[in-house]
Every structure is written in structure tokens, then in C-alpha cells.
Scaffold this motif. Sequence first.
Motif, mmCIF file in Angstrom:
data_model
loop_
_atom_site.group_PDB
_atom_site.id
_atom_site.type_symbol
_atom_site.label_atom_id
_atom_site.label_comp_id
_atom_site.label_asym_id
_atom_site.label_seq_id
_atom_site.Cartn_x
_atom_site.Cartn_y
_atom_site.Cartn_z
ATOM 1 N N GLU A 5 0.827 -1.210 0.000
ATOM 2 C CA GLU A 5 0.000 0.000 0.000
ATOM 3 C C GLU A 5 0.864 1.265 0.000
ATOM 4 O OE1 GLU A 5 -2.635 -0.602 3.308
ATOM 5 O OE2 GLU A 5 -3.947 -1.924 2.152
ATOM 6 N N THR A 6 1.976 1.218 0.699
ATOM 7 C CA THR A 6 2.880 2.371 0.721
ATOM 8 C C THR A 6 3.536 2.550 -0.638
ATOM 9 O OG1 THR A 6 3.239 2.155 3.098
ATOM 10 C CG2 THR A 6 4.913 3.369 1.834
ATOM 11 N N ARG A 7 3.951 1.474 -1.262
ATOM 12 C CA ARG A 7 4.548 1.582 -2.608
ATOM 13 C C ARG A 7 3.522 2.069 -3.632
ATOM 14 N NH1 ARG A 7 9.685 0.575 -2.964
ATOM 15 N NH2 ARG A 7 10.679 -0.774 -1.428
ATOM 16 N N GLN A 8 2.282 1.645 -3.474
ATOM 17 C CA GLN A 8 1.211 2.122 -4.357
ATOM 18 C C GLN A 8 1.045 3.634 -4.200
ATOM 19 O OE1 GLN A 8 -0.764 -0.190 -6.333
ATOM 20 N NE2 GLN A 8 -1.198 1.700 -7.403
ATOM 21 N N TRP A 9 1.023 4.111 -2.963
ATOM 22 C CA TRP A 9 0.942 5.548 -2.675
ATOM 23 C C TRP A 9 2.150 6.282 -3.258
ATOM 24 C CZ3 TRP A 9 4.487 7.710 0.977
ATOM 25 C CH2 TRP A 9 4.289 9.064 1.243
ATOM 26 N N LEU A 10 3.327 5.719 -3.068
ATOM 27 C CA LEU A 10 4.547 6.319 -3.606
ATOM 28 C C LEU A 10 4.434 6.468 -5.116
ATOM 29 C CD1 LEU A 10 7.535 7.242 -3.202
ATOM 30 C CD2 LEU A 10 8.165 4.827 -3.464
ATOM 31 N N ASN A 11 4.005 5.411 -5.799
ATOM 32 C CA ASN A 11 3.900 5.446 -7.261
ATOM 33 C C ASN A 11 2.765 6.327 -7.760
ATOM 34 O OD1 ASN A 11 6.083 3.718 -8.151
ATOM 35 N ND2 ASN A 11 4.971 2.041 -7.193
ATOM 36 N N ASP A 12 1.586 6.194 -7.163
ATOM 37 C CA ASP A 12 0.404 6.902 -7.672
ATOM 38 C C ASP A 12 0.335 8.362 -7.224
ATOM 39 O OD1 ASP A 12 -0.291 4.473 -8.766
ATOM 40 O OD2 ASP A 12 -1.965 4.109 -7.408
ATOM 41 N N VAL A 13 0.702 8.626 -5.982
ATOM 42 C CA VAL A 13 0.540 9.969 -5.432
ATOM 43 C C VAL A 13 1.854 10.751 -5.494
ATOM 44 C CG1 VAL A 13 -0.098 11.316 -3.389
ATOM 45 C CG2 VAL A 13 -1.376 9.242 -3.965
ATOM 46 N N VAL A 14 2.865 10.268 -4.812
ATOM 47 C CA VAL A 14 4.122 11.025 -4.720
ATOM 48 C C VAL A 14 4.765 11.196 -6.094
ATOM 49 C CG1 VAL A 14 6.424 11.092 -3.683
ATOM 50 C CG2 VAL A 14 4.473 10.268 -2.338
ATOM 51 N N ILE A 15 4.885 10.101 -6.828
ATOM 52 C CA ILE A 15 5.505 10.165 -8.155
ATOM 53 C C ILE A 15 4.469 10.495 -9.216
ATOM 54 C CG2 ILE A 15 6.723 8.811 -9.916
ATOM 55 C CD1 ILE A 15 8.089 7.340 -7.509
ATOM 56 N N GLY A 16 3.303 9.864 -9.143
ATOM 57 C CA GLY A 16 2.263 10.073 -10.155
ATOM 58 C C GLY A 16 1.791 11.512 -10.250
ATOM 59 N N LEU A 17 1.690 12.186 -9.108
ATOM 60 C CA LEU A 17 1.292 13.607 -9.103
ATOM 61 C C LEU A 17 2.514 14.528 -9.114
ATOM 62 C CD1 LEU A 17 -1.632 13.599 -6.488
ATOM 63 C CD2 LEU A 17 -1.797 13.613 -8.995
ATOM 64 N N ASN A 18 3.697 13.934 -9.124
ATOM 65 C CA ASN A 18 4.961 14.672 -9.111
ATOM 66 C C ASN A 18 5.072 15.579 -7.886
ATOM 67 O OD1 ASN A 18 7.515 15.140 -10.226
ATOM 68 N ND2 ASN A 18 6.811 16.995 -11.255
ATOM 69 N N LEU A 19 4.602 15.077 -6.740
ATOM 70 C CA LEU A 19 4.696 15.860 -5.510
ATOM 71 C C LEU A 19 6.144 15.974 -5.047
ATOM 72 C CD1 LEU A 19 1.581 14.591 -3.507
ATOM 73 C CD2 LEU A 19 1.772 16.565 -5.050
ATOM 74 N N CYS A 20 6.930 14.965 -5.349
ATOM 75 C CA CYS A 20 8.369 15.033 -5.080
ATOM 76 C C CYS A 20 9.070 14.770 -6.409
ATOM 77 C CB CYS A 20 8.807 14.005 -4.048
ATOM 78 S SG CYS A 20 10.603 14.042 -3.796
ATOM 79 N N PRO A 21 9.547 15.820 -7.050
ATOM 80 C CA PRO A 21 10.167 15.641 -8.365
ATOM 81 C C PRO A 21 11.469 14.843 -8.319
ATOM 82 C CG PRO A 21 10.295 17.944 -7.649
ATOM 83 C CD PRO A 21 9.485 17.210 -6.630
ATOM 84 N N PHE A 22 11.946 14.528 -7.123
ATOM 85 C CA PHE A 22 13.209 13.802 -6.989
ATOM 86 C C PHE A 22 13.013 12.313 -6.736
ATOM 87 C CE2 PHE A 22 13.356 17.930 -4.681
ATOM 88 C CZ PHE A 22 13.843 18.676 -5.734
ATOM 89 N N THR A 73 -10.264 16.001 -8.914
ATOM 90 C CA THR A 73 -11.705 15.825 -8.757
ATOM 91 C C THR A 73 -11.959 14.888 -7.573
ATOM 92 O OG1 THR A 73 -11.811 13.860 -10.165
ATOM 93 C CG2 THR A 73 -12.024 16.024 -11.275
ATOM 94 N N ASP A 74 -13.195 14.849 -7.108
ATOM 95 C CA ASP A 74 -13.534 13.943 -6.012
ATOM 96 C C ASP A 74 -13.263 12.491 -6.405
ATOM 97 O OD1 ASP A 74 -14.249 16.028 -4.356
ATOM 98 O OD2 ASP A 74 -16.394 15.859 -4.776
ATOM 99 N N LYS A 75 -13.528 12.156 -7.650
ATOM 100 C CA LYS A 75 -13.286 10.792 -8.142
ATOM 101 C C LYS A 75 -11.791 10.474 -8.117
ATOM 102 C CE LYS A 75 -14.487 7.751 -11.972
ATOM 103 N NZ LYS A 75 -15.180 7.625 -13.258
ATOM 104 N N GLU A 76 -10.961 11.414 -8.532
ATOM 105 C CA GLU A 76 -9.506 11.217 -8.505
ATOM 106 C C GLU A 76 -9.008 11.084 -7.067
ATOM 107 O OE1 GLU A 76 -7.987 13.606 -12.488
ATOM 108 O OE2 GLU A 76 -8.663 14.774 -10.742
ATOM 109 N N LYS A 77 -9.534 11.904 -6.171
ATOM 110 C CA LYS A 77 -9.137 11.818 -4.761
ATOM 111 C C LYS A 77 -9.494 10.446 -4.190
ATOM 112 C CE LYS A 77 -9.704 16.731 -3.817
ATOM 113 N NZ LYS A 77 -10.559 17.732 -3.145
ATOM 114 N N ALA A 78 -10.679 9.973 -4.498
ATOM 115 C CA ALA A 78 -11.108 8.659 -3.999
ATOM 116 C C ALA A 78 -10.211 7.544 -4.533
ATOM 117 C CB ALA A 78 -12.564 8.408 -4.379
ATOM 118 N N ARG A 79 -9.781 7.663 -5.778
ATOM 119 C CA ARG A 79 -8.898 6.652 -6.375
ATOM 120 C C ARG A 79 -7.495 6.717 -5.779
ATOM 121 N NH1 ARG A 79 -5.123 6.645 -10.162
ATOM 122 N NH2 ARG A 79 -5.556 8.754 -10.867
#
Length: 182
Positions: A9-26, A169-175
Motif C-alpha cells: 500500500e505504501t509503494r502504491q501511494w509512492l507510485n500513484d501519489v508522490v511520483i504520479g502527481l509529481n509531488l516530489c520531483p526527486f 476531482t472527487d473521483k480522482e481523490k477517492a482513487r
Amino acid sequence: MTTSRAELETRQWLNDVVIGLNLCPFAHKPNKNNQIKVAVSAATSEEQLLAFILLELRELDSKAPEALETTLVVVTDMLADFMDYNFFLDWVDALLRQEDYEGIYQIASFHPDYCFGGTEPEDAENLTNRSPYPTIHLIREASMEKVLKHYPNPEAIPDNNIARVEALTDKEKARLFPYLIL
């Protein structure tokens, strides 16, 4: 909670949120090169968790950044309350000082209920630091300084991140944040 599930679940968050949204460009490059460790702790006391974090710091210290760039310490069985987590971060800072790691490592913090000072819990900007579990990111300061030298306008990263999550969007947040009640 199994370690493998928390790590997945943490790796999924890392890939989808941190990297997927480019929250940490590094984060993309070390993730692609398998240089990010997700260390799941089943500690149930502050002492156990500090000992676990110290072991992870020593492992980082014993390896070159090319082998292990950074570690995410994921806490599954304690610190569910954000205020308790926040207070615990003071202990981690004290550990860095005590072990002479200040200036070598720094921490970044993530939590399912993360709430920046001056914001309301439901404010979208808190999503930038919301993770599936209480997480303490152990970061090599030298590596951070190195990448920041080559990154244009790093001061804009927090504002860019806030704009990015506010545009969801709310749908994106839920995903992207299924572990949160939105």
C-alpha cells in the motif's frame, strides 16, 4: 496488518501519489532504480520504534546512495493519532542529534490525518502529506542538496503541489487516497 500489505500500500501511494502527481520531483529516479526502501515497523512502543529507526539510519549510513538512497519507515501499530505522531517526530529529531546524524539525514513526515498548521483537516493541501500509514521519511541531506542544485525554483514545489491536489476531482481523490474517508 501484515508487513507485505503495508509495504504494498505504501509503494502504491509512492507510485500513484508522490511520483504520479509529481509531488516530489526527486523520487522518480531512485524509485526506478530500486533505491527506496520501505521498512515496515510493527513496534508498539516509542522505544521500539526509535530503535527500529536507528537501525534504518545505520543501514543508510552503511550503504552508498547508489545502493540505498532513502528509507520510508512505515508504522502500522502505533501513532494513529496525528498529534501523537507529531510529538514523536521530536523524539526522532532528538535521535538524529544524539547519534550525530544532524546535517547528514533529515526527516519528512507523512500521516493519514496530516494537517498543516493553519489549515483545516479537510483542506486539500493536507493531501500532499497524507499517506496510508504514519510514515517517517529518512532523507540523505547531501543527496537532497545535490538534486536541488539542478532543480529550477525549488521554493515553488509546495505551492505547485497544493495547486496539483486542489485540482483533483472527487473521483480522482477517492482513487488516489482510498485509505481516507473523503
